[in-house]
Structures are given as structure tokens and as C-alpha cells.
Design an enzyme around this catalytic site. Structure first.
Site, PDB file in Angstrom:
ATOM      1  N   ARG A 283       1.086  87.486  45.262  1.00 29.51           N
ATOM      2  CA  ARG A 283       2.331  87.443  46.032  1.00 29.51           C
ATOM      3  C   ARG A 283       2.808  86.012  46.219  1.00 29.51           C
ATOM      4  O   ARG A 283       2.034  85.074  46.065  1.00 29.51           O
ATOM      5  CB  ARG A 283       2.179  88.143  47.393  1.00 29.51           C
ATOM      6  CG  ARG A 283       0.949  87.777  48.173  1.00 29.51           C
ATOM      7  CD  ARG A 283       0.757  88.718  49.380  1.00 29.51           C
ATOM      8  NE  ARG A 283      -0.556  88.516  49.964  1.00 29.51           N
ATOM      9  CZ  ARG A 283      -1.078  89.235  50.939  1.00 29.51           C
ATOM     10  NH1 ARG A 283      -0.403  90.241  51.475  1.00 29.51           N
ATOM     11  NH2 ARG A 283      -2.278  88.976  51.406  1.00 29.51           N
ATOM     12  N   GLU A 308      -0.070  83.095  45.938  1.00 32.56           N
ATOM     13  CA  GLU A 308      -1.423  83.481  46.380  1.00 32.56           C
ATOM     14  C   GLU A 308      -2.202  84.061  45.201  1.00 32.56           C
ATOM     15  O   GLU A 308      -1.811  85.082  44.632  1.00 32.56           O
ATOM     16  CB  GLU A 308      -1.295  84.509  47.504  1.00 32.56           C
ATOM     17  CG  GLU A 308      -2.629  84.995  48.029  1.00 32.56           C
ATOM     18  CD  GLU A 308      -2.466  85.965  49.195  1.00 32.56           C
ATOM     19  OE1 GLU A 308      -1.551  85.771  50.032  1.00 32.56           O
ATOM     20  OE2 GLU A 308      -3.244  86.934  49.256  1.00 32.56           O
ATOM     21  N   ASP A 358      -7.316  93.102  61.473  1.00 26.13           N
ATOM     22  CA  ASP A 358      -6.097  92.356  61.730  1.00 26.13           C
ATOM     23  C   ASP A 358      -6.296  91.569  63.023  1.00 26.13           C
ATOM     24  O   ASP A 358      -7.260  91.796  63.761  1.00 26.13           O
ATOM     25  CB  ASP A 358      -4.907  93.324  61.866  1.00 26.13           C
ATOM     26  CG  ASP A 358      -4.554  93.959  60.521  1.00 26.13           C
ATOM     27  OD1 ASP A 358      -4.724  93.275  59.499  1.00 26.13           O
ATOM     28  OD2 ASP A 358      -4.131  95.131  60.504  1.00 26.13           O
TER      29      ASP A 358
END
Ligand code: UDP
Length: 376
Positions: A283, A308, A358
Site C-alpha cells: 500500500r 509499505e 488494534d
């Protein structure tokens, strides 16, 4: 009792903040890197003024009221809602898979119910069992094979350097599938970017007279000075803590290539994924889009992007993702049994807990560990 926190990422910073503010005890936080914030770290690019997430895009999102309440003591959030686009076979599609993606991909204009029925037919063609056994089965059982092969299979191979059939189904559950035109990447109640950036958030979290932070300091640098009855909250690699005595856990790492371009807007969005195998990166992040409210920087003719690239982790690399397969799960369990022999050591954070958390889950866990294991 003396308190040591190893690693100034989100879990370690929350633990330190709680010990300092709720117990009025002194805490030493040591951080191997030259900055606090772990992989959430951000800094301003001097030339463009753009705030860059130095370890890839971080978007705060949660549905946990206690986490939202807690973190809002240290920052307010913008109302940024994350959307992602993905390039496949020379075209751009919306992610996560939603009605736009389905209609664009199949060249149709289905209604939500028509799309559900259509995708159900695609799924039925595969004749899968009721319980998906791996990432591939999980994906196909939700979106059918053509969408899986276009948007998931090759991206996943790049990201993990493994076949999707050898990866846990849980990774796929991170992505919603929607039969509406809602293109939000996350379904959580609260989402946003810290208004003054991640660097400021961490500064505030750790800004307490009871907290001392030493950056550029590894655990090994202070290990011999820690009294045996001190509490050590360790957020580094669990296997490294025990000299890799039971074997090495597997991680995925990343490599970022940074570029500055003299244009106002490089790609028109924060994150563009590259689904196909002929592009090596997964990405491109363009950070100025996280802060359109910073009008001057946003309008300026300079932008910072980063590509990335997934990377096999080797000792010395930053660890980004645990690989929660059977072998690593068993090995991690074995290390936690070793750790349990010393009640003065608590493992935590994405690395210490070996969990694909997360930010909100790391905070939730830190608050829980503080209440149940640390607070007197
Ligand atoms: N994924 C994919 N295609 C995409 C985006 C994600 O196949 O365009 C899969 C991939 O296996 C990835 C997982 O979904 O590892 C989780 O994606 P997420 O965006 O949550 O990953 P993160 O942002 O944590 O790297």
C-alpha cells in the site's frame, strides 16, 4: 515496590500512566528507540509540514466506551473516518468489499438484496463446510472466489509470505463485508485521529511527575539494576526475554520507502492498496489526507507518501505482526508458563501478548491488567 515499564508503546504508556496517577507511585519507563509511542509514533516532515505516522497509518477506532472515555482525557479526536481504495488489474475499487466493489467488479448495478443473493450463489459454488479453517476459506465463505482472488489472495500472499490456506481465519475477520454503499473501513462507534497528533498524545500520557522516561535505553541496559522484588511490565519480544530458550517466535516486519512530491495531492486519499502480485508493496500512505483540517499544510504543493513493503522478520528488525498459527501459539503459551514462574513480570502489548491487537484493544487490556494485577 518499584515499578518498571519496558517499552513506551500504547500498552506500556497506559500502564505507566495508571501506576503514576492512580497509585501515586514512581515508574521508570525505558524505551529502546529514540522516541516514545511505539509503532504509533508520528513526527512532522520538515519540508512539507505534514505529520507522518512513521510505522504506517494508525487510525484510532473503538466501540469500547471505557477506552474512548480513557483516551479522551489525553487528546481530542478529529472526525476522520477511514476509507481505503485498492488497485487491481489497472482499476481502482473500494475496500472493504461493499456494494460499490461488488457492482464495479461484476459490472452490475445490484441492490443490497440482489447483491446478497448473488454473492450467496458465488459462495455456494465452493461447497465449503460451516466452519472456515483458514484465511482462504474464511474469505471465500464471505465473498466468493472471484472477489477473493482479486482483492485478498495476492495481497495476503505479499503481506504474510504464506499461502492464505496456512493463515488463521481470524485475520480475515478484521475486514467487514457490506452490502451497502457504506465505505467505512471500520465499523466502530468512535473513530478519528488525535487532533494534535500521536506524538502529542504520548507526551501527554507520560507527562506525570511520577513518570521518568528514558529513551535509547534497552531492557538489557537496566536489567541488572532492577531489584528482584520490583514489578516489571515488559512489552518487548517474549522469546528474547528468555534468551530464545524455547525457540523463536515468528513475526512479520515492514519496510517503508519515503518520498516527498511537489504536488498538492499525490493519490487523492490516505491509503491505496495494491492487490496484485506484480507490485511488490502492499500500500501507499499519503499522510496529509489524515488532517484536511490543517488547511495550510493540506493546500500546500508538497506531500509525503510512503510505500509499505512486507518483510520477513529477522532478529534486529522491528516486529509488526505476530503470526498466530498453531506452532507460534503453542510456543507463546510455553513462554507465558515460564513468565508465570516470576509473578513480578507481566507481559503485555502487541509484542508481549503476541496478539494482533488494534490500539483500542491494547488500551482495554492495559486498563484490565492494571485493575486486576497491579492496583493495590
Ligand atoms: N487484506 C487483503 N487485501 C486488502 C486488505 C487486507 O487481503 O486489500 C487482508 C490481508 O490478509 C491483511 C488482512 O486482510 O493482512 C487484515 O487487513 P488490515 O487492513 O486489517 O491490516 P493492517 O492494517 O493491520 O495491516
Amino acid at each position: 515496590m518499584q515499578y518498571f515499564v519496558i517499552g513506551a508503546g500504547i500498552w506500556g504508556s497506559v500502564i505507566a500512566e495508571r501506576i503514576a496517577s492512580q497509585m501515586n507511585e514512581k515508574v521508570l519507563v525505558v524505551e529502546r528507540r529514540p522516541h516514545i509511542g511505539g509503532n504509533c509514533h508520528s513526527s512532522i516532515d520538515e519540508k512539507s509540514g505534514v505529520e507522518c505516522h512513521r510505522y504506517g497509518s494508525h487510525i484510532f477506532h473503538t466501540s469500547l466506551p471505557e477506552v474512548w472515555k480513557y483516551i479522551n482525557q489525553f487528546t481530542s479526536f478529529t472526525n476522520y473516518h477511514h476509507t481505503v481504495l485498492t488497485k487491481h488489474a489497472g482499476r481502482v475499487y473500494s475496500l472493504p468489499i461493499n456494494l460499490h466493489t461488488i457492482n464495479d467488479f461484476y459490472g452490475k448495478s445490484l441492490s443490497p438484496d440482489e447483491a446478497k443473493a448473488f454473492i450467496a450463489q458465488e459462495i455456494a459454488k465452493e461447497g465449503l463446510g460451516s466452519e472456515p479453517k483458514n484465511l482462504e476459506e474464511q474469505a471465500i465463505s464471505r465473498i466468493g472466489r472471484p472477489l477473493y482472488e482479486a482483492f485478498i489472495r495476492d495481497y495476503t500472499r505479499k503481506q504474510w509470505e504464506r499461502e492464505p490456506t496456512e493463515l488463521p481465519a481470524a485475520i480475515m475477520k478484521r475486514l467487514p463485508v457490506r452490502f451497502s454503499y457504506n465505505t467505512d473501513y471500520f465499523s466502530d462507534t468512535w473513530q478519528g485521529i488525535p487532533r494534535d497528533g500521536y506524538a502529542q498524545l504520548f507526551k501527554k500520557l507520560l507527562d506525570h511527575p511520577n513518570i521518568t522516561v528514558q529513551t535509547n535505553t534497552a531492557y538489557e541496559d537496566i536489567r541488572d539494576t532492577i531489584p528482584s522484588d520490583a514489578l516489571v511490565c515488559y512489552t518487548g519480544l517474549p522469546d528474547a526475554l528468555f534468551g530464545y530458550s524455547l525457540g523463536e517466535l515468528t513475526w512479520r516486519s515492514l519496510r517503508f520507502e519515503w518520498e516527498t512530491h511537489d504536488v498538492q495531492d499525490f493519490q487523492g486519499t490516505t491509503v491505496m492498496n495494491y492487490a496484485d502480485s506484480d507490485v511488490a508493496f502492499t500500500r501507499i500512505h499519503e499522510f496529509k489526507h489524515y488532517h484536511p483540517e490543517r488547511a495550510k499544510v493540506y493546500a500546500s504543493k508538497a506531500t509525503v507518501i510512503c510505500k509499505e513493503y512486507p518483510k520477513t522478520w529477522q532478529r534486529g528488525d522491528e516486529a509488526y505482526y505476530p503470526v498466530n498459527d498453531e506452532r507460534n501459539t503453542a510456543l507463546y503459551e510455553a513462554y507465558t508458563k515460564l513468565a508465570a514462574k516470576n509473578p513480578n513480570v507481566i507481559l503485555g502489548g502487541r509484542l508481549g501478548a503476541y496478539r494482533y491487537w488494534d490500539m483500542d484493544k491494547a488500551i482495554e487490556n492495559a486498563l484490565h491488567v492494571f485493575e486486576t494485577k497491579i492496583k493495590r
